[in-house]
Design a protein around this motif. Structure first.
Motif, PDB file in Angstrom:
ATOM      1  N   TYR A   1      14.761  59.944 -54.003  1.00 25.44           N
ATOM      2  CA  TYR A   1      15.977  60.063 -53.168  1.00 25.44           C
ATOM      3  C   TYR A   1      16.594  58.609 -52.945  1.00 25.44           C
ATOM      4  O   TYR A   1      17.836  58.748 -53.330  1.00 25.44           O
ATOM      5  N   ILE A   2      16.078  57.575 -53.051  1.00 25.08           N
ATOM      6  CA  ILE A   2      16.627  56.340 -53.170  1.00 25.08           C
ATOM      7  C   ILE A   2      17.455  56.059 -54.353  1.00 25.08           C
ATOM      8  O   ILE A   2      18.626  55.569 -54.620  1.00 25.08           O
ATOM      9  N   ILE A   3      16.635  56.390 -55.497  1.00 31.34           N
ATOM     10  CA  ILE A   3      17.572  56.233 -56.902  1.00 31.34           C
ATOM     11  C   ILE A   3      18.599  57.214 -56.926  1.00 31.34           C
ATOM     12  O   ILE A   3      19.663  56.708 -57.436  1.00 31.34           O
ATOM     13  N   SER A   4      18.443  58.371 -56.462  1.00 26.96           N
ATOM     14  CA  SER A   4      19.620  59.343 -56.391  1.00 26.96           C
ATOM     15  C   SER A   4      20.753  58.838 -55.554  1.00 26.96           C
ATOM     16  O   SER A   4      21.962  58.979 -55.936  1.00 26.96           O
ATOM     17  N   ALA A   5      20.447  58.212 -54.534  1.00 27.61           N
ATOM     18  CA  ALA A   5      21.677  57.639 -53.801  1.00 27.61           C
ATOM     19  C   ALA A   5      22.264  56.475 -54.435  1.00 27.61           C
ATOM     20  O   ALA A   5      23.707  56.490 -54.349  1.00 27.61           O
ATOM     21  N   ILE A   6      21.510  55.412 -55.069  1.00 22.59           N
ATOM     22  CA  ILE A   6      22.068  54.443 -55.762  1.00 22.59           C
ATOM     23  C   ILE A   6      22.732  54.672 -57.043  1.00 22.59           C
ATOM     24  O   ILE A   6      23.949  54.488 -56.894  1.00 22.59           O
TER      25      ILE A   6
ATOM     26  N   ILE B   1      10.057  65.539 -54.563  1.00 24.24           N
ATOM     27  CA  ILE B   1      10.286  64.362 -55.133  1.00 24.24           C
ATOM     28  C   ILE B   1       9.864  63.178 -54.280  1.00 24.24           C
ATOM     29  O   ILE B   1       9.886  63.455 -53.034  1.00 24.24           O
ATOM     30  N   ALA B   2       9.372  62.372 -54.744  1.00 25.33           N
ATOM     31  CA  ALA B   2       8.878  61.062 -54.053  1.00 25.33           C
ATOM     32  C   ALA B   2      10.170  60.457 -53.277  1.00 25.33           C
ATOM     33  O   ALA B   2      11.090  60.580 -53.749  1.00 25.33           O
ATOM     34  N   TRP B   3       9.684  59.534 -52.160  1.00 24.99           N
ATOM     35  CA  TRP B   3      10.896  59.039 -51.617  1.00 24.99           C
ATOM     36  C   TRP B   3      11.613  58.129 -52.281  1.00 24.99           C
ATOM     37  O   TRP B   3      12.775  58.055 -52.190  1.00 24.99           O
ATOM     38  N   TYR B   4      11.106  57.644 -53.393  1.00 26.40           N
ATOM     39  CA  TYR B   4      11.877  56.466 -54.064  1.00 26.40           C
ATOM     40  C   TYR B   4      12.773  57.460 -55.064  1.00 26.40           C
ATOM     41  O   TYR B   4      13.839  56.804 -55.569  1.00 26.40           O
TER      42      TYR B   4
ATOM     43  N   PRO C   1      19.222  65.366 -55.786  1.00 24.34           N
ATOM     44  CA  PRO C   1      17.917  64.869 -54.785  1.00 24.34           C
ATOM     45  C   PRO C   1      18.544  64.557 -53.486  1.00 24.34           C
ATOM     46  O   PRO C   1      17.969  64.923 -52.471  1.00 24.34           O
ATOM     47  N   LEU C   2      19.630  63.562 -53.674  1.00 23.47           N
ATOM     48  CA  LEU C   2      20.128  63.333 -52.376  1.00 23.47           C
ATOM     49  C   LEU C   2      20.682  64.239 -51.466  1.00 23.47           C
ATOM     50  O   LEU C   2      20.140  64.313 -50.221  1.00 23.47           O
ATOM     51  N   MET C   3      21.465  65.300 -51.988  1.00 20.16           N
ATOM     52  CA  MET C   3      21.876  66.379 -50.983  1.00 20.16           C
ATOM     53  C   MET C   3      20.917  66.935 -50.837  1.00 20.16           C
ATOM     54  O   MET C   3      20.988  67.827 -49.736  1.00 20.16           O
ATOM     55  N   GLY C   4      19.785  67.235 -51.615  1.00 21.92           N
ATOM     56  CA  GLY C   4      18.506  67.990 -51.140  1.00 21.92           C
ATOM     57  C   GLY C   4      17.962  67.597 -49.982  1.00 21.92           C
ATOM     58  O   GLY C   4      17.477  68.280 -49.064  1.00 21.92           O
ATOM     59  N   TRP C   5      17.846  66.103 -49.796  1.00 23.18           N
ATOM     60  CA  TRP C   5      17.115  65.551 -48.714  1.00 23.18           C
ATOM     61  C   TRP C   5      17.998  65.726 -47.601  1.00 23.18           C
ATOM     62  O   TRP C   5      17.561  65.851 -46.266  1.00 23.18           O
TER      63      TRP C   5
END
Length: 315
Positions: free
Chosen positions: A282-287, A277-280, A118-122
């Protein structure tokens, strides 16, 4: 009394870079000729009369395109890396570091690649929405045209709904690039730049930038650069090329499997990037991605202590 021979000092990094560059050009030329000859032997002289198959516009000769892509990978990436090791008088497996991988570290790498999707997708979405200043509009149009051409070629290569097509595409798009590109970019280039700059982080990011640039897909530059850096740090921390190769395979293999699944279910491949994916998320993916990187570094350090100024220089 038998005395052990002293270990020969490696050549200057600039000479090593020259060896990589020259042999990349030579290897590319030779293997493209070999690949083209193989294509002619398999498909006949008819493919010479219409060269649209090289860009993926003629699916009749898609097999020939896959042969050329594989030949390009071998000649441009694999050959120069192997030649450099031989030039330095060492076996490639010792020169680049092919320490037997551990299951637990492979598991961490697998989870790292999975949770970073998800992070890379964003990042990819943000990159695609970038625009150059108006005075560079001609350049942006050229970049957009090149991106469209690359998309047509990629879609053609990924075409197929059979299990056999899936296996072949995994070999062409996942296995071969994972081996060839990691050997040249992490093994050859990053290792050499590390000796030159005496700074692993500069070497890792410089290699990642070159890795992304050489793919000539400008609207995917940043996600590919970050991927290259991720592979670089995995190599740096673990000391074995098997791990970045595995990570590279998972990244490319995921795309191949998703494209295959979508075609079997008659879903347009273009929708593969629509993660919704909801904005959170991407945050979860980053963490999770950062946490897994930290865990991989800590776990690798416990099993392979090394100096922060040393970068993958197997003795």
């Amino acid at each position: 009394m038998q005395l052990s021979q002293p270990v020969r000092e490696e050549n200057h990094p600039l000479l090593q870079l020259l060896i990589l560059g020259v042999n990349a050009a030579i290897g590319l030329g030779i293997f493209l000729v070999i690949g083209f000859i193989i294509c002619v032997l398999i498909y006949g002289l008819d493919l010479i009369h219409n060269m649209d198959w090289i860009t993926g516009k003629d699916l009749k000769y898609i097999g020939a395109l896959k042969i050329l892509v594989t030949a390009q990978q071998i000649g441009f990436f694999l050959v120069p890396a192997i030649v450099l090791a031989i030039f330095e008088g060492k076996k490639p497996q010792r020169f680049y570091g092919f320490k037997t991988p551990k299951i637990d570290l492979l598991g961490i790498v697998f989870l790292l690649m999975l949770f970073s999707v998800p992070l890379m997708g964003w990042i990819n979405e943000q990159n695609m929405n970038m625009h150059l200043p108006k005075f560079l509009s001609d350049l942006e149009k050229w970049m957009t045209d090149k991106e469209s051409e690359a998309a047509i070629t990629t879609k053609a290569i990924l075409a197929g709904t059979s299990v056999g097509a899936l296996v072949i595409n995994l070999l062409v798009i996942a296995v071969t690039p994972a081996i060839c590109e990691e050997l040249i970019f992490r093994g050859g280039l990053q290792r050499t730049l590390g000796r030159w700059f005496k700074n692993p982080h500069v070497a890792i990011w410089t290699s990642a930038i070159i890795f992304s640039t050489i793919h000539f897909q400008f609207f995917g530059f940043f996600p590919r650069m970050f991927l290259g850096a991720a592979f670089g740090y995995i190599y740096f921390w673990t000391g074995s090329l098997w791990y970045p190769m595995f990570a590279h395979f998972i990244n490319n293999g995921y795309a191949v499997v998703i494209a295959w699944y979508m075609q079997r279910n008659k879903i347009p491949i273009e929708k593969a990037d629509d993660l919704n994916i909801a904005w959170y998320g991407y945050i979860i993916s980053a963490i999770l991605t950062i946490a897994l990187f930290w865990f991989l570094k800590k776990k690798s350090a416990n099993e392979r202590p090394m100096s922060e100024t040393e970068i993958n220089s197997p003795k």
